[in-house]
Write an enzyme that holds these catalytic residues in place. Structure first.
Site, PDB file in Angstrom:
ATOM      1  NE  ARG A  10      10.328  17.941  84.699  1.00  0.00           N
ATOM      2  CZ  ARG A  10      11.145  18.297  85.702  1.00  0.00           C
ATOM      3  NH1 ARG A  10      12.153  19.139  85.470  1.00  0.00           N
ATOM      4  NH2 ARG A  10      10.981  17.825  86.919  1.00  0.00           N
ATOM      5  NE  ARG A  18      15.322  19.221  92.319  1.00  0.00           N
ATOM      6  CZ  ARG A  18      15.565  19.317  91.025  1.00  0.00           C
ATOM      7  NH1 ARG A  18      14.862  18.595  90.181  1.00  0.00           N
ATOM      8  NH2 ARG A  18      16.492  20.131  90.555  1.00  0.00           N
ATOM      9  CD  GLN A  52      14.251  18.548  82.034  1.00  0.00           C
ATOM     10  OE1 GLN A  52      14.032  19.149  83.089  1.00  0.00           O
ATOM     11  NE2 GLN A  52      13.747  18.950  80.875  1.00  0.00           N
ATOM     12  CB  CYS A 103      17.328  20.150  81.990  1.00  0.00           C
ATOM     13  SG  CYS A 103      18.957  20.274  82.740  1.00  0.00           S
ATOM     14  CG  HIS A 139      16.417  15.094  85.887  1.00  0.00           C
ATOM     15  ND1 HIS A 139      15.167  14.992  86.456  1.00  0.00           N
ATOM     16  CD2 HIS A 139      16.670  16.433  85.762  1.00  0.00           C
ATOM     17  CE1 HIS A 139      14.674  16.205  86.672  1.00  0.00           C
ATOM     18  NE2 HIS A 139      15.562  17.088  86.264  1.00  0.00           N
ATOM     19  CG  ASP A 193      22.461  19.911  83.170  1.00  0.00           C
ATOM     20  OD1 ASP A 193      22.005  21.034  83.463  1.00  0.00           O
ATOM     21  OD2 ASP A 193      22.382  18.922  83.917  1.00  0.00           O
TER      22      ASP A 193
END
Length: 311
Positions: free
Chosen positions: A293, A109, A139, A265, A136, A225
């Protein structure tokens, strides 16, 4: 059981898998989740080790990957920026050569996509993108799995993206091309999606709207987001002003399909990118989305290390 041990595959962006491979991963995620809920052991990765490298902080990514790998029977090595210093203490290529000789799988990450690509190019084991500035994929993997759980196939459906043309938006556009759905994109001026960064071949799978309300009209899923992602904190005040009209509210959900879902998310800022009445309302599936997830990434790790599994 497995058909065969696969060649090394990486998961650096959503376009790394085909529609058929996603169908398999989603089916495995459903089975793995069912076993998890029934307290039935599913441990195909005994004696396998996952290295997690974090240059960006995380809650959901760390918990889901770490818990997931332990539940699959493996173990985890957790490295923070101070522990790893990709590209600073030593070249990324050297770090990749060393770390990948000691573990079976690496999740990173970080900031620039180029970093994770450089690491993967010199890794002996699969590398997973836990988040970069550009993409991402884990996600969106969980988001689409969540949609399938609640509404069935996403093919032919419409997803409304309201907010920043960021890594999430880029990944939704890639997913739409591969899985055959449409994305309605609405961003403030100056924060548009860059088609070249998203890496999509044409604009056929998405449509741009200046008015976020029109983007949501008839959508099967509305998603957003935070206005300011990690790494862009210096722009926070400018973004708050620019994004003021891009808050997902009850009116936007009313013009969406009557059966529409809302996703985020997380973490979320109620009163900024989404009203509390929406994220905490009956159409919101954000908690299922967050939990998924875990299950989607367990299926992903299994697929990368073992290939297609049955049973």
């Amino acid at each position: 059981m497995s058909d065969k041990t696969p060649a090394i595959r990486h998961y650096l962006q959503f376009s790394d898998f085909t529609a058929d491979e996603y169908a398999h991963v989603f089916a495995r995620a459903a089975l793995i989740k069912k076993k998890f809920k029934a307290y039935e052991k599913h441990q195909p990765l005994v004696d396998r080790t996952l290295a997690m490298i974090f240059e960006k902080a995380s809650t959901r990514t760390r918990v889901s990957f770490e818990a997931g790998m332990y539940q699959l029977g493996g173990s985890v090595v957790h490295l923070t920026t101070g522990d790893s210093q990709l590209g600073r203490a030593e070249p990324i290529e050297d770090s990749a050569k060393v770390i990948s000789r000691m573990v079976d799988l690496v999740m990173i990450r970080t900031y620039e996509q180029t970093k994770i690509e450089a690491f993967a190019a010199h890794s002996r084991v699969p590398v997973i993108n836990g988040l970069t500035n550009e993409f991402h994929p884990c996600q969106i993997l969980a988001d689409i799995f969540t949609f399938i759980e609640h509404r069935g196939s996403i093919a032919g459906k419409t997803v409304a993206w309201v907010g920043d043309g960021n890594n999430m938006a880029n990944t939704w556009l890639q997913a739409s091309e591969i899985l055959g759905f449409k994305v309605h994109v609405s961003t403030p001026s100056g924060y548009e999606v860059d088609q070249s960064i998203a890496g999509i071949r044409s604009a056929e799978s998405y449509k741009v709207f200046k008015d976020p309300m029109e983007a949501c009209r008839g959508a099967d899923l509305v998603t957003t987001d935070v206005w300011t992602s990690m790494g862009y904190e210096a722009e926070n005040e400018a973004r708050r002003a620019a994004f003021a009209e891009w808050c997902v509210d009850e009116e936007m959900m009313r013009v969406a399909h009557p059966d529409a879902l809302f996703m985020h998310c997380l973490p979320a800022h109620r009163g900024e990118e989404v009203q509390a009445e929406v994220i905490d309302g009956p159409q919101s599936v954000v908690w299922d989305e967050a939990e998924n997830r875990l299950h989607a990434q367990k299926a992903l790790m299994e697929f990368l290390l073992l290939g297609r599994q049955t049973g």
